[in-house]
Motif scaffolding. Sequence first.
Motif, mmCIF file in Angstrom:
data_model
loop_
_atom_site.group_PDB
_atom_site.id
_atom_site.type_symbol
_atom_site.label_atom_id
_atom_site.label_comp_id
_atom_site.label_asym_id
_atom_site.label_seq_id
_atom_site.Cartn_x
_atom_site.Cartn_y
_atom_site.Cartn_z
ATOM 1 N N CYS A 1 -57.615 -48.835 3.899
ATOM 2 C CA CYS A 1 -58.093 -49.570 2.729
ATOM 3 C C CYS A 1 -57.877 -48.712 1.482
ATOM 4 N N LYS B 1 -60.935 -57.467 7.111
ATOM 5 C CA LYS B 1 -62.024 -56.672 6.546
ATOM 6 C C LYS B 1 -62.387 -55.482 7.430
ATOM 7 N N THR C 1 -65.795 -53.192 8.367
ATOM 8 C CA THR C 1 -67.256 -53.133 8.290
ATOM 9 C C THR C 1 -67.698 -51.695 8.526
ATOM 10 N N VAL D 1 -69.511 -50.148 -4.325
ATOM 11 C CA VAL D 1 -69.036 -51.165 -3.379
ATOM 12 C C VAL D 1 -68.412 -52.334 -4.135
ATOM 13 N N HIS E 1 -65.034 -51.704 -5.382
ATOM 14 C CA HIS E 1 -64.045 -51.738 -4.303
ATOM 15 C C HIS E 1 -63.853 -53.144 -3.734
ATOM 16 N N LYS E 2 -64.374 -54.151 -4.462
ATOM 17 C CA LYS E 2 -64.254 -55.560 -4.053
ATOM 18 C C LYS E 2 -64.889 -55.807 -2.682
ATOM 19 N N GLY E 3 -66.006 -55.119 -2.446
ATOM 20 C CA GLY E 3 -66.707 -55.262 -1.180
ATOM 21 C C GLY E 3 -68.100 -55.837 -1.356
ATOM 22 N N ASN E 4 -68.845 -55.865 -0.269
ATOM 23 C CA ASN E 4 -70.232 -56.341 -0.274
ATOM 24 C C ASN E 4 -71.101 -55.361 0.505
ATOM 25 N N THR F 1 -68.956 -54.190 3.703
ATOM 26 C CA THR F 1 -67.672 -54.777 4.088
ATOM 27 C C THR F 1 -66.669 -54.537 2.967
ATOM 28 N N LEU F 2 -65.448 -54.161 3.361
ATOM 29 C CA LEU F 2 -64.385 -53.841 2.413
ATOM 30 C C LEU F 2 -63.099 -54.561 2.814
ATOM 31 N N ARG G 1 -59.488 -54.954 4.044
ATOM 32 C CA ARG G 1 -58.673 -54.116 4.930
ATOM 33 C C ARG G 1 -57.190 -54.334 4.650
#
Length: 223
Positions: free
Chosen positions: A108, A147, A149, A192, A195-198, A215-216, A218
Amino acid sequence: MQQNFINGFTHELKTPIASLRLFLDTFYKHELPRQEQLKYIEFMKRDTERLADNVEQILYLGRIEDRSYKGEMSLVDLSKFMESLIEKARHLHEDLEIKIKNSGENWCHVDRKLFEALVLNLISNSDRYKQSSSGLLEVDVLGEGAKITLSFKDNGIGIDKKFHKKIFKKFFQVGKSAKGSGLGLYFVWQVVKMHKGNIKVDSEGKDCGSLFTITLPRVKFND
């Protein structure tokens, strides 16, 4: 809330400074055997690292909150990157047992410095809020589909469910006895998001431990 932050952050700075003063005063007033000297030097190294981390976090947060800053992204295998960060954390948190498992290569895009600060922040929280002198943190890196995790599960004091939606807010602290500046998890959330994650937190409450799940996106390569 800002006053709580000032009080908390001042405390975060004053604690290692007071410790450093004590150790330096001991060196100044006493002739210590070499083994004792090395022990105190190690304590002082940890205090300076803690000071540097606190100041760095504030500087990073200022950059992130500037909407023009997009991070210095590079392509990394998050599994290997996490293993290196965990190894560093073990040195800093000797009373916290840290276990890690992963599902192989998980690529990632991350800002290495910011993501390291995020990980060390979550690990520090697990250490700070452990129930006994020997806590446990399990870190899991799982890649599936589009993604990744990344989870942090500890056996610490837990978080009341009524705080789950508030805990990532700026300056928020759980109760008057909370430790820290009230910026740590807000910083984690901001990194987060960049990094366009949650990120989410799960805990059954007092003395039940906590689970933070990130979650990011992938990166998948064509075979």
